[in-house]
Each structure stands twice: as C-alpha cells, then as structure tokens.
Write an enzyme that holds these catalytic residues in place. Structure first.
Site, PDB file in Angstrom:
ATOM      1  N   LYS A 228      -7.291   1.032 -11.517  1.00  0.00           N
ATOM      2  CA  LYS A 228      -7.202   1.926 -10.346  1.00  0.00           C
ATOM      3  C   LYS A 228      -5.769   2.440 -10.208  1.00  0.00           C
ATOM      4  CE  LYS A 228      -6.305   1.619  -5.882  1.00  0.00           C
ATOM      5  NZ  LYS A 228      -5.760   2.970  -5.630  1.00  0.00           N
ATOM      6  N   GLU A 302       3.424  -8.021 -10.253  1.00  0.00           N
ATOM      7  CA  GLU A 302       4.778  -7.470 -10.427  1.00  0.00           C
ATOM      8  C   GLU A 302       5.083  -6.709  -9.148  1.00  0.00           C
ATOM      9  OE1 GLU A 302       7.530  -5.271 -10.628  1.00  0.00           O
ATOM     10  OE2 GLU A 302       6.657  -4.088 -12.265  1.00  0.00           O
ATOM     11  N   CYS A 336      11.064  -0.621  -8.887  1.00  0.00           N
ATOM     12  CA  CYS A 336      11.034  -1.987  -8.351  1.00  0.00           C
ATOM     13  C   CYS A 336      12.293  -2.773  -8.729  1.00  0.00           C
ATOM     14  CB  CYS A 336       9.789  -2.713  -8.808  1.00  0.00           C
ATOM     15  SG  CYS A 336       9.501  -2.547 -10.572  1.00  0.00           S
ATOM     16  N   GLU A 433      13.497  -3.727   0.727  1.00  0.00           N
ATOM     17  CA  GLU A 433      13.346  -2.772  -0.367  1.00  0.00           C
ATOM     18  C   GLU A 433      13.156  -1.377   0.237  1.00  0.00           C
ATOM     19  OE1 GLU A 433       9.672  -2.810  -2.770  1.00  0.00           O
ATOM     20  OE2 GLU A 433      10.976  -2.723  -4.521  1.00  0.00           O
TER      21      GLU A 433
HETATM   22  P1  NDP Z   1       1.156  -0.413  -2.466  1.00  0.00           P
HETATM   23  O1  NDP Z   1       1.470  -1.784  -2.904  1.00  0.00           O
HETATM   24  O2  NDP Z   1       0.381  -0.225  -1.223  1.00  0.00           O
HETATM   25  O3  NDP Z   1       0.365   0.379  -3.619  1.00  0.00           O
HETATM   26  C1  NDP Z   1       0.323  -0.006  -4.967  1.00  0.00           C
HETATM   27  C2  NDP Z   1      -1.119   0.082  -5.479  1.00  0.00           C
HETATM   28  O4  NDP Z   1      -1.932  -0.860  -4.777  1.00  0.00           O
HETATM   29  C3  NDP Z   1      -1.770   1.439  -5.274  1.00  0.00           C
HETATM   30  O5  NDP Z   1      -2.672   1.687  -6.338  1.00  0.00           O
HETATM   31  C4  NDP Z   1      -2.522   1.229  -3.978  1.00  0.00           C
HETATM   32  O6  NDP Z   1      -3.594   2.117  -3.798  1.00  0.00           O
HETATM   33  C5  NDP Z   1      -3.033  -0.185  -4.167  1.00  0.00           C
HETATM   34  N1  NDP Z   1      -3.375  -0.873  -2.931  1.00  0.00           N
HETATM   35  C6  NDP Z   1      -2.954  -0.601  -1.673  1.00  0.00           C
HETATM   36  N2  NDP Z   1      -3.489  -1.477  -0.795  1.00  0.00           N
HETATM   37  C7  NDP Z   1      -4.271  -2.308  -1.514  1.00  0.00           C
HETATM   38  C8  NDP Z   1      -5.099  -3.417  -1.178  1.00  0.00           C
HETATM   39  N3  NDP Z   1      -5.202  -3.858   0.061  1.00  0.00           N
HETATM   40  N4  NDP Z   1      -5.769  -4.046  -2.166  1.00  0.00           N
HETATM   41  C9  NDP Z   1      -5.669  -3.628  -3.439  1.00  0.00           C
HETATM   42  N5  NDP Z   1      -4.914  -2.577  -3.813  1.00  0.00           N
HETATM   43  C10 NDP Z   1      -4.215  -1.925  -2.876  1.00  0.00           C
HETATM   44  O7  NDP Z   1       2.497   0.392  -2.386  1.00  0.00           O
HETATM   45  P2  NDP Z   1       2.747   1.698  -1.494  1.00  0.00           P
HETATM   46  O8  NDP Z   1       2.342   2.805  -2.327  1.00  0.00           O
HETATM   47  O9  NDP Z   1       2.105   1.675  -0.186  1.00  0.00           O
HETATM   48  O10 NDP Z   1       4.303   1.597  -1.256  1.00  0.00           O
HETATM   49  C11 NDP Z   1       4.804   0.793  -0.187  1.00  0.00           C
HETATM   50  C12 NDP Z   1       6.060   0.109  -0.620  1.00  0.00           C
HETATM   51  O11 NDP Z   1       5.771  -0.774  -1.669  1.00  0.00           O
HETATM   52  C13 NDP Z   1       7.127   1.032  -1.174  1.00  0.00           C
HETATM   53  O12 NDP Z   1       7.888   1.582  -0.184  1.00  0.00           O
HETATM   54  C14 NDP Z   1       7.889   0.095  -2.050  1.00  0.00           C
HETATM   55  O13 NDP Z   1       8.827  -0.600  -1.295  1.00  0.00           O
HETATM   56  C15 NDP Z   1       6.840  -0.857  -2.565  1.00  0.00           C
HETATM   57  N6  NDP Z   1       6.355  -0.507  -3.909  1.00  0.00           N
HETATM   58  C16 NDP Z   1       6.755  -1.275  -4.941  1.00  0.00           C
HETATM   59  C17 NDP Z   1       6.338  -0.954  -6.210  1.00  0.00           C
HETATM   60  C18 NDP Z   1       6.770  -1.753  -7.379  1.00  0.00           C
HETATM   61  O14 NDP Z   1       6.708  -1.260  -8.497  1.00  0.00           O
HETATM   62  N7  NDP Z   1       7.164  -2.983  -7.202  1.00  0.00           N
HETATM   63  C19 NDP Z   1       5.518   0.198  -6.497  1.00  0.00           C
HETATM   64  C20 NDP Z   1       5.088   0.924  -5.334  1.00  0.00           C
HETATM   65  C21 NDP Z   1       5.528   0.565  -4.095  1.00  0.00           C
HETATM   66  P3  NDP Z   1      -3.371   3.454  -2.932  1.00  0.00           P
HETATM   67  O15 NDP Z   1      -2.322   4.230  -3.642  1.00  0.00           O
HETATM   68  O16 NDP Z   1      -4.704   4.088  -3.000  1.00  0.00           O
HETATM   69  O17 NDP Z   1      -2.962   3.024  -1.568  1.00  0.00           O
END
Ligand code: NDP
Length: 525
Positions: A228, A302, A336, A433
């Site tokens: 996904k 991660e 990240c 972050e």
């Molecule tokens: P999320 O962790 O919400 O999103 C990452 C992935 O998880 C997306 O595919 C998202 O889907 C999916 N997801 C969201 N909620 C759920 C759930 N309850 N169960 C399973 N999968 C889920 O990150 P955000 O995009 O909301 O970003 C928020 C913050 O997270 C950022 O500001 C940053 O600080 C951090 N972040 C860290 C990352 C990293 O690489 N470590 C990457 C991205 C964000 P969908 O997009 O459809 O919501």
C-alpha cells in the site's frame, strides 16, 4: 529570540502564531529578487542567477484514473470509490486513484497467497532472479519517466529523483536479484525458507525507493507481496505495476492496493499475512505493532528520527557545510534519517554558522521539475502546516530564526530553508521530528557533551560525525545510539548496506543481507 529573514519585496502569508517580526513561517510569496548588496561574510552570498531549465513532462502519460493492481491485472475497487492525488508544486489534480475496500484487500491477499504457493514459491531461485534482473533493467530503461512522475507527484526536485531515487531503486532490484539464487549460501548451515505473503506499507517521502526496499528482498527470498503506497504519492507504484506486467511477472506476485491509512490497518491485520513491513511515522508504527500483537507475524518497522549531525572544531568546514546542507535540505528535509539537529563545537560555532548562512542563501527553492532546483515542494498541505506550526513554536520558545531571501512560487506548498540557532534541548524543534527543511543548532564543548546531547532523543536512526581524527570517529560512532552513523559524509545509501533504527526509530533492518533475513525463516539443514 530574534527572527532574521532576509528582506524580500513581497508580502507574507501564514505568519505563525506567536511570532512577531518578519515572516518566520516563510510561506512567503515574494516578487522581488535578492538584494544587490549581498556579499560573502555577512551571512549572505553573492546572487547567482540561473535561467530556467525545466524537464519536459511529455515523457509521462498520466492517466485520468488508476485502478488496483491485483492478480496481475488492473481492477476497479469493489465500492467504486476514488480519491485524487495532486501535484504539490502546483496544486493541480494529477489523477483519480482507486479507493480500496476491505474485500479488495482480501482479494489481493488471496492472489498473493496463490502465487506464493505455486507460480512464485515453487520457482527455483535462479528463475526468480531473472525476473528481478528484468525489473531492474526496465526501471533503468524507463528512469526518466519514473523521475518526472515521482517529482510531479511528490514535489521532490528532479535532480534528486533522477540521480538518487530512481537509480537507487533499480540498484536494489539488481542487488537482491543477485541473492535470489544464492540463498543456500547466505546463511551458512541454515536453510532459508520464504515467509509467505508480505503486507508492506510505504510513506510519501521516497515512494519508488521505499517500494524497492520492500519488494526486492521479499521477492528474492520467494515471498509475494501486497503493497500500500501513501495516499499522496500513489503514482510511481501504479507505474511500477506496469513494469511488473512488462517483465511478465507471474500474476499475484506483486499486488498494489491504494487507499487511506485504515486500509493499511486492514491489510496488516489480515490473517492471510505472514510478514508486515512498515515505513512511516512512529505513531502509526506503534499502532501497527499493537494491531498485530499476538498474531505471530514477522514485523519490521522503520520509523521517525531526529538525527544529530556533529561537527568538531577540527572538521574540514567547507566539506561539513555541504554535509549539513545535504543532511537537512535534501528532499526538503522530508527524510527519516535527516540530520535535523546540528551539534557544533562551541569554538567554531560562529564561523560555521556564517558559512552556513552564506550557503543557504544560494539554495534555489521552487519548481521541482527545474533541473536547477535544490529544494522542491513540501509533499502536502498538511505537512506544510505541520512544519509551519513547529517553526512558530521554535520562535515562540525563544530560538533565533534565519531564513534566506528567496522567491517562492505563487502556488504550491513551499517552505524556505530554515536555520535555528540558540536552541535549547527542551525546545520542541530540538525534540520533535519536523520532517521539513528546518535545522536546529545546538553547541557543545567536549566530546562527552556531544554524545550526551546526540543520544538525548527518543529516536535512534542515524547520526553524522565531522572530524579530522579517525580515532575520534571510531570513539563517537561506538557511543551513538543510532542504527547508521556517517563519518565526514551524510545521507549515503547503498543496497548492500543495512539501514534501520534503535528505540522509537523502529526495529529490523532493510538493505544488505540483514534486509534479506527479514523475509526468511531459517531452518536447520
Ligand atoms: P504516516 O505514518 O501516517 O504514513 C505512512 C504510511 O502509513 C502511509 O502509507 C499511510 O497511508 C499509512 N498509514 C497511515 N495510518 C495508518 C494506519 N493507522 N494503519 C496502517 N497504515 C497507516 O505518516 P504521515 O504521512 O501522516 O506523516 C506524518 C509524520 O510522520 C510526518 O510529519 C513525519 O514526521 C513522519 N513520517 C516519517 C516517515 C519516515 O520515513 N520515517 C515517512 C513519512 C512520515 P496514507 O498515506 O493513506 O495515510
């Protein structure tokens, strides 16, 4: 507290709460150019004009609507719903994308299960390798198409998608293709068996690259996957579905479902899944760990980071400046492992900050498809709001803010490169972050103090050390509670090198043999 934003000719928008003074939120729309008086040594650089060098969009054909990729075919979602994905640099809608429902997830997992049992699971490693090599080659052949699409859907500068994301994604498939027929030698004395069906959730900051980190090792080890992508960046995954078809990958080996976070949760908790791999926020990582607790599934997480980039007084300063800039402004800081906390030895803080300001003033912010652009668009409005809010908190808590003068496009989600000095460990900008182009600077006097401050975070993904002394590098690296430590460089990646975190940055490793281990069950010979 001071706010130091170089004068620009336009008016500011989105001034963050709690900040008075010139436009610290930096969602400025400016009309003029940088002042002519800019010069070296005063925290500014000599202006350097570049003619626009836009990459053509013609190579990409974005369809108006995309379905789900299940069982080797594109299928419409059960409920018939769609959502849109937008170009964050222009706010234009790029396409409608299928909104998967629970029955679609079930269908995708059953397709993956069938393939795991027969067409993929039963193939000898050397045959699986051929498919992976083929995918790697197609990614290289279509690299420009992927780079343009990725920049349009995510906002990242074309020079990064072209020179980093896409080549590294292909490299991951090359690398793991090489392991597919060598599993018998990978773990001496043990037999490596595939786990079965892997549910994989990826974020929006490196959409294609994270897809390759997930899919390549899974397939090499004989698993099948349901992936996904993030809702704001689904398009490169949909183009990858096309690559799977072009490579004649057996049906059901790779399945892609698009939809919101709830669909991600349905996917990972589904009883037909054997392995879960997630990259994203720590918050969602914890929800997933709780959601699948007791189900006996293998799990790698991660998650977030707040890396320290530590500069000692004997470091080569100009080289360190480039490492600092690459560490936090690469991919708009939406990384990240970004070096978002600069720890600088007190004795060199002043010259280093002056040089850094000079360098920031040369960064070109704007159109991601322009080959000269250094800092592109923030991925979404929500992320821009989060960055703006945290920067306002930094100002309100008393840190000093610096932003170079630079024009921002009229439309789109843009944020100026931002530097905070006079930051305290207790400030939110030093602890949370931000996931944006925002650097928080702290100082230290002794190596012990640097270690103490660097490790004073709930995260532990990466760290950087800048010094002339090899012995100091080894001493510091040993003491960093971080999964990756870079010395006199930053943000270096290689498919053969494992990557992953400590503490709230997650567990498990991706890349290298360690990354393969996450997708196999080891049995005695
Ligand atoms: P999320 O962790 O919400 O999103 C990452 C992935 O998880 C997306 O595919 C998202 O889907 C999916 N997801 C969201 N909620 C759920 C759930 N309850 N169960 C399973 N999968 C889920 O990150 P955000 O995009 O909301 O970003 C928020 C913050 O997270 C950022 O500001 C940053 O600080 C951090 N972040 C860290 C990352 C990293 O690489 N470590 C990457 C991205 C964000 P969908 O997009 O459809 O919501």
């Amino acid at each position: 507290m001071t706010t130091e934003t170089e004068p620009t000719a336009g008016a500011a928008e989105n001034q963050p709460a709690g900040a008075d003074g010139p436009e610290p939120g930096a969602v400025a729309r400016t009309a003029g150019h940088a002042p002519n008086s800019w010069g070296l040594g005063d925290g500014q650089a000599i202006p350097w004009e570049y003619a626009p060098a836009p990459e053509s969009r013609d190579i990409v054909r974005i369809r108006p609507r995309y379905g789900l990729f299940i069982g080797g075919r594109e299928v419409m979602p059960t409920g018939g719903g769609v959502f849109t994905t937008v170009n964050p640099a222009t706010e234009e809608t790029l396409a409608e994308v299928a909104l998967a429902t629970e029955p679609d997830v079930d269908k995708a997992i059953r397709a993956a299960r069938r393939a795991a049992g027969k067409s993929w699971g039963g193939l000898p490693g050397r045959e699986r390798a051929k498919y992976l090599f083929r995918i790697a080659r197609i990614l290289q052949e279509r690299s420009r198409e992927f780079a343009v699409l990725e920049s349009m859907d995510s906002g990242k500068p074309i020079k990064e998608s072209r020179d980093v994301d896409v080549p590294l994604a292909a490299a991951h498939f090359w690398y793991y293709a090489g392991w597919a027929d060598k599993l018998d030698y990978a773990f001496p004395g043990r037999v490596a068996r595939p786990l079965g069906v892997a549910a994989q959730i990826i974020p929006w900051n490196f959409p294609l690259l994270m897809l390759s980190w997930k899919i390549a090792p899974a397939l090499a080890a004989g698993n099948t996957v349901v992936l996904k992508p993030a809702s704001t960046t689904p398009l490169s995954a949909m183009l990858f579905a096309d690559v799977c078809r072009q490579a004649d990958l057996p049906a059901g080996v790779v399945n892609i479902v698009t939809g919101p976070g709830e669909i991600g949760m349905k996917l990972v908790t589904h009883p037909g899944v054997d392995k879960v791999a997630f990259t994203g926020s720590t918050e969602v990582g914890k929800l997933i760990a709780k959601g699948i607790a007791g189900q006996g599934k293998a799990l790698t997480l991660e998650l977030g980071g707040k890396a320290a980039n530590i500069v000692f007084e004997d470091a080569p300063l100009d080289q360190a400046i480039e490492g600092i800039v690459n560490g936090i402004y690469f991919n708009q800081g939406e990384v990240c492992c970004a070096g978002s906390r600069l720890l600088v030895q007190e004795s060199i803080a002043e010259p280093l900050i002056t040089k850094l300001k000079d360098r920031l003033a040369t960064l070109r912010v704007g159109d991601p498809l322009d080959k000269n652009t250094d800092v592109g668009a923030i991925n979404s409005k929500a992320q821009l709001e989060k960055i703006t809010e945290l920067v306002a908190a930094g100002v309100a808590e008393g840190a000093d803010l610096y932003q170079p003068a630079c024009e921002l496009p009229e439309r789109g989600f843009f944020f100026r490169p931002t530097l905070f000095t006079n930051v305290a460990q207790s400030h939110r900008i030093a602890r949370e972050e931000i996931f944006g182009p925002v650097l928080s600077t702290l100082t230290f006097r002794t190596p012990e103090e640097a270690v103490e401050k660097a490790n004073n975070t709930p995260y532990g993904l990466s760290a950087g050390i800048w010094t002339d002394k090899g012995s100091r590098i080894l001493m510091m690296a040993q003491r960093m509670r971080a999964g990756v430590v870079w010395a006199n460089t930053f943000n270096r990646f290689d498919p053969a090198s494992p990557f992953g975190g400590y503490k709230e940055s997650g567990y498990g490793r991706e890349g290298g043999l360690h990354g393969l281990l996450a997708y196999v069950r080891l049995e005695d010979r």
